[in-house]
Scaffold this motif. Structure first.
Motif, short mmCIF file in Angstrom:
data_model
loop_
_atom_site.label_atom_id
_atom_site.label_comp_id
_atom_site.label_asym_id
_atom_site.label_seq_id
_atom_site.Cartn_x
_atom_site.Cartn_y
_atom_site.Cartn_z
N LEU A 1 -64.48 33.03 -82.05
CA LEU A 1 -64.40 34.19 -83.03
C LEU A 1 -65.65 34.32 -83.91
N SER A 2 -65.80 32.97 -84.45
CA SER A 2 -66.88 33.00 -85.60
C SER A 2 -68.30 33.23 -85.02
N VAL A 3 -68.26 32.66 -83.91
CA VAL A 3 -69.88 32.87 -83.33
C VAL A 3 -69.90 34.46 -82.76
N PHE A 4 -68.80 35.18 -82.21
CA PHE A 4 -69.12 36.30 -81.51
C PHE A 4 -69.15 37.23 -82.88
N SER A 5 -68.76 37.02 -84.02
CA SER A 5 -68.87 37.88 -85.12
C SER A 5 -70.07 37.47 -85.94
N ILE A 6 -70.93 36.50 -85.38
CA ILE A 6 -72.35 36.27 -86.05
C ILE A 6 -72.13 35.54 -87.28
N GLY A 7 -71.04 34.81 -87.51
CA GLY A 7 -70.73 34.24 -88.66
C GLY A 7 -69.96 34.98 -89.75
N PHE A 8 -69.90 36.24 -89.77
CA PHE A 8 -68.67 36.80 -90.69
C PHE A 8 -67.41 36.37 -90.65
N LEU A 9 -66.76 35.90 -89.87
CA LEU A 9 -65.50 35.10 -89.58
C LEU A 9 -65.50 33.64 -89.49
N ALA A 10 -66.38 33.09 -90.20
CA ALA A 10 -66.68 31.64 -90.09
C ALA A 10 -65.59 31.14 -91.06
N TRP A 11 -65.28 31.71 -92.07
CA TRP A 11 -64.45 31.27 -93.00
C TRP A 11 -62.90 30.95 -92.46
N THR A 12 -62.64 31.63 -91.20
CA THR A 12 -61.32 31.45 -90.53
C THR A 12 -60.99 29.91 -90.18
N MET A 13 -62.09 29.40 -89.69
CA MET A 13 -61.92 27.85 -89.42
C MET A 13 -61.69 27.12 -90.58
N LEU A 14 -62.41 27.27 -91.89
CA LEU A 14 -62.13 26.47 -93.08
C LEU A 14 -60.67 26.75 -93.44
N LEU A 15 -60.40 28.19 -93.27
CA LEU A 15 -58.78 28.58 -93.73
C LEU A 15 -57.80 27.60 -92.91
N ARG A 16 -58.05 27.69 -91.66
CA ARG A 16 -57.07 26.99 -90.80
C ARG A 16 -57.27 25.36 -91.32
N LEU A 17 -58.42 24.75 -91.38
CA LEU A 17 -58.62 23.28 -91.63
C LEU A 17 -57.80 23.11 -93.09
N ALA A 18 -58.03 23.87 -94.08
CA ALA A 18 -57.40 23.59 -95.45
C ALA A 18 -55.86 23.85 -95.42
N ILE A 19 -55.48 24.68 -94.51
CA ILE A 19 -53.78 24.59 -94.36
C ILE A 19 -53.48 23.54 -93.51
N VAL A 20 -54.25 23.03 -92.74
CA VAL A 20 -53.77 21.69 -91.82
C VAL A 20 -53.82 20.43 -92.90
N THR A 21 -55.07 20.21 -93.40
CA THR A 21 -55.05 18.94 -94.37
C THR A 21 -54.35 19.00 -95.78
N ARG A 22 -54.47 20.24 -96.39
CA ARG A 22 -54.07 20.45 -97.76
C ARG A 22 -54.96 19.48 -98.52
N LYS A 23 -56.15 19.73 -98.55
CA LYS A 23 -57.14 18.99 -99.42
C LYS A 23 -57.91 19.81 -100.37
N SER A 24 -58.11 19.50 -101.55
CA SER A 24 -58.81 20.39 -102.33
C SER A 24 -60.06 20.58 -102.06
N LEU A 25 -60.74 19.38 -101.35
CA LEU A 25 -61.98 19.74 -100.97
C LEU A 25 -62.34 20.85 -99.86
N ASP A 26 -61.22 20.79 -98.99
CA ASP A 26 -61.34 21.63 -97.84
C ASP A 26 -61.09 23.51 -98.44
#
Length: 210
Positions: A28-53
């Motif tokens: 999804l991030s590649v096909f949107s040419i990077g406009f939806l790259a934040w979705t990967m980081l949102l998934r990672l932040a929900i999983v790890t629950r770290k302030s860095l993410d």
């Protein structure tokens, strides 16, 4: 009395489901040419629950918004200004960095979760020493043991042994030499014959000298 112990770690989802989610988010991030790259980081932040993410998620959203503004300022459909090139570089750079960080961080997170859930140390119950930690010192009162007094030493009498008797030599009978053997009659006759011959010889010698 035992407590409830430590809570069991959360079990990770199956590996197939994790791979499917990763493929979908990256695609999804590649096909949107990077406009939806934040979705990967949102998934990672929900999983790890770290302030860095969570901070990286905000930074990715800000970079996407800035790149959209820069690309939208282009007068035409093609990118031919410095602002447009900067926006495109920022968009593609955020896409690549988000993909690399998302995959590495999520894989490491679930590997650590599996090690803690399966290969880690089992939770120890309350009141029992945990492996790898020294046991707590016992704070109770030690009752001294009663030691009986030593018994007095009484010498044991030894049986009386009589002194040895002196050795008395046994008298031996005097040695008597065996009596001499008398000469046999044959020996006497031989001696007598020799004496007679010697007498005859001397007599004849005297007569011849005269």
């Amino acid at each position: 009395m035992q407590g409830h112990g430590h809570p069991q770690p959360a079990q990770p989802p199956p590996t197939g489901a994790l791979v499917l989610v990763r493929v979908l988010l990256v695609g999804l991030s590649v096909f949107s040419i990077g406009f939806l790259a934040w979705t990967m980081l949102l998934r990672l932040a929900i999983v790890t629950r770290k302030s860095l993410d969570w901070g990286l998620l905000v930074a990715a959203l800000a970079a996407d918004v800035l790149s959209i503004v820069l690309l939208g300022s282009e007068p035409g459909d093609d990118v031919h200004t410095g602002g447009g090139y900067l926006g495109l570089t920022l968009l593609l750079g955020t896409l690549v960095a988000s993909i690399v960080y998302y995959l590495a961080a999520e894989i490491r997170h679930y590997q650590q979760l599996r090690q803690d859930g399966y290969g880690g140390r089992p939770p120890a119950a309350y009141g029992y020493p945990q492996p790898g930690r020294p046991p707590a010192p016992y704070m109770g009162t030690t009752v001294p043991q009663h030691t009986p007094p030593p018994m007095p030493h009484t010498p044991v009498p030894q049986p009386h042994t009589p002194p040895p008797m002196p050795h008395t030599p046994v008298p031996q009978p005097p040695h008597t030499p065996p009596p001499g053997q008398r000469p046999t009659p044959a020996r006497i006759d031989q001696v007598r014959a020799e004496l007679d011959e010697l007498s005859d010889y001397l007599r004849k010698h005297d007569e011849g000298g005269r």
